[in-house]
Write an enzyme that holds these catalytic residues in place. Structure first.
Site, PDB file in Angstrom:
ATOM      1  N   CYS A  37     -12.201  90.903  18.158  1.00  0.00           N
ATOM      2  CA  CYS A  37     -12.137  90.040  18.925  1.00  0.00           C
ATOM      3  C   CYS A  37     -10.829  90.065  19.945  1.00  0.00           C
ATOM      4  CB  CYS A  37     -12.213  88.784  18.585  1.00  0.00           C
ATOM      5  SG  CYS A  37     -13.750  88.028  17.806  1.00  0.00           S
ATOM      6  N   CYS A  62       1.465  92.907  10.604  1.00  0.00           N
ATOM      7  CA  CYS A  62       1.190  92.591  11.745  1.00  0.00           C
ATOM      8  C   CYS A  62       1.535  91.125  11.989  1.00  0.00           C
ATOM      9  CB  CYS A  62      -0.198  92.492  12.377  1.00  0.00           C
ATOM     10  SG  CYS A  62      -1.326  91.662  11.232  1.00  0.00           S
TER      11      CYS A  62
END
Length: 354
Positions: free
Chosen positions: A193, A322
């Protein structure tokens, strides 16, 4: 999922659920079953937002919220259980506040550690039903396999761009996610996404469909989509269904596999002990420039998808990280596909947890 139970509601709750109990074929018996039910919801994000709100509003008595992530501003256009004031909070805690506001009598159990092969069977064991609102193939296989071993029904959803799917599975009665997708797609072949985008309303549509299937199973009403996958195309305004049969040649799941991960505490201990560790920040360049872990190299996930290599290193451990631990798992998948994942691990919770 439980036997008919005498309904003993407070006057406030009797008023709260009045329109629902007035439904022919649902009534007090259906409401009693919901109140006695225990549902584990994995993920308090885009799909988890409508699932949690409507389960609580419907009167499910006990919900377990499983999510180790924190709220970010980029979540808010689709994760509507959270608001601007929740940025930086654990999603599980933010979602729990909303659930209590909808049904003060609800019992909530929060799990703010990542669901892994080591804890999945323990975390999911008491649930009558598991709802999977995660966004990675590793998580979906893990949850599907755990539910197969526990013989629990599971509802799994996914969204991308303008389309979504809802699968309702129960190992031993129907096929499972692993029967539908025997092998995960090659890393990078299916965009996330974050890469391809998702229209904000789509998780609401798919999550609400998931919740409708959950309520039917729990209350014992209607015709369940058990053993089926519902496929919704938002641009074409179409819905179709396919049946998922169990593969008779597939060996039953008898163990759980999980991606290699490292906790922030374990990483800190390694770094303080000066143990050789290659740190790789897979966020985009602008995120890296805004601040990273000291000594980390920048190799964005988008570059890995295009074939970029990690820096050469003799360190025995490579730690990918991340912002919150999602993209680093995707980077680990890419390394697996290249056969380069030995000695690599994803940092649980990402830089937010450091």
């Amino acid at each position: 999922m439980t036997d008919q139970t005498h309904l003993n509601l407070t006057p406030e709750d009797a008023d709260r659920f009045r329109r629902q109990m007035g439904l022919a074929g649902f009534g007090e018996e259906g409401q009693a079953r919901l109140l006695k039910s225990r549902v584990a919801v994995v993920g308090a994000g885009g799909l988890g937002a409508p699932v949690l709100q409507y389960l609580a509003a419907a009167g499910v008595g006990h919900i377990e919220i499983i999510d180790d992530d924190v709220v970010e501003r980029s979540n808010l256009h689709r994760q509507v259980i959270h608001s601007e004031s929740d940025i930086g909070r654990l999603k599980a805690e933010s979602a729990a506040d909303v659930c209590r506001g909808l049904f003060p009598g609800i019992e909530l159990t929060l799990h703010t550690d990542r669901l892994t092969a080591d804890n999945a069977l323990h975390v999911l064991r008491d649930a009558d039903l598991v709802i999977d609102g995660t966004d990675s193939f590793d998580s979906r296989y893990l949850i599907s396999d755990a539910c197969e071993m526990l013989r629990k029904p599971v509802i799994q959803g996914s969204v991308l761009r303008f389309s979504g799917q809802v699968g309702v599975f129960w190992a031993g009665k129907t096929g499972t996610y692993r029967d539908l997708y025997p092998e995960a797609p090659d890393a990078g072949s299916t965009p996330t996404c974050a890469e391809a985008g998702v229209i904000g309303v789509l998780p609401g549509i798919i999550g609400t469909l998931m919740t409708m299937e959950a309520i039917k199973l729990l209350a014992g009403v209607g015709e369940s989509a058990l053993g089926s996958v519902l496929i919704y195309d938002g641009l074409a305004s179409t819905m179709r269904s396919l049946t998922v049969a169990a593969d008779p040649d597939r060996a039953p799941v008898d163990h759980l596999d999980s991606a290699a991960v490292i906790t922030p505490a374990a990483l800190e201990a390694r770094l303080q002990a000066d143990q050789p560790t290659l740190l790789v920040d897979v966020r985009e360049a602008d995120e890296y420039a805004a601040g990273t872990i000291v000594g980390a190299h920048s190799v964005p996930l988008s570059a890995l998808l295009e074939g970029a290599q990690l820096p050469e290193s003799e360190a025995p451990l490579t730690v990918l990280f991340c912002q919150a631990g999602v993209r680093s798992l995707q980077a680990l998948d890419i390394l697996k596909a290249r056969g380069m994942h030995e000695g690599a691990a994803s940092l649980v919770g990402g830089i937010n947890a450091v």
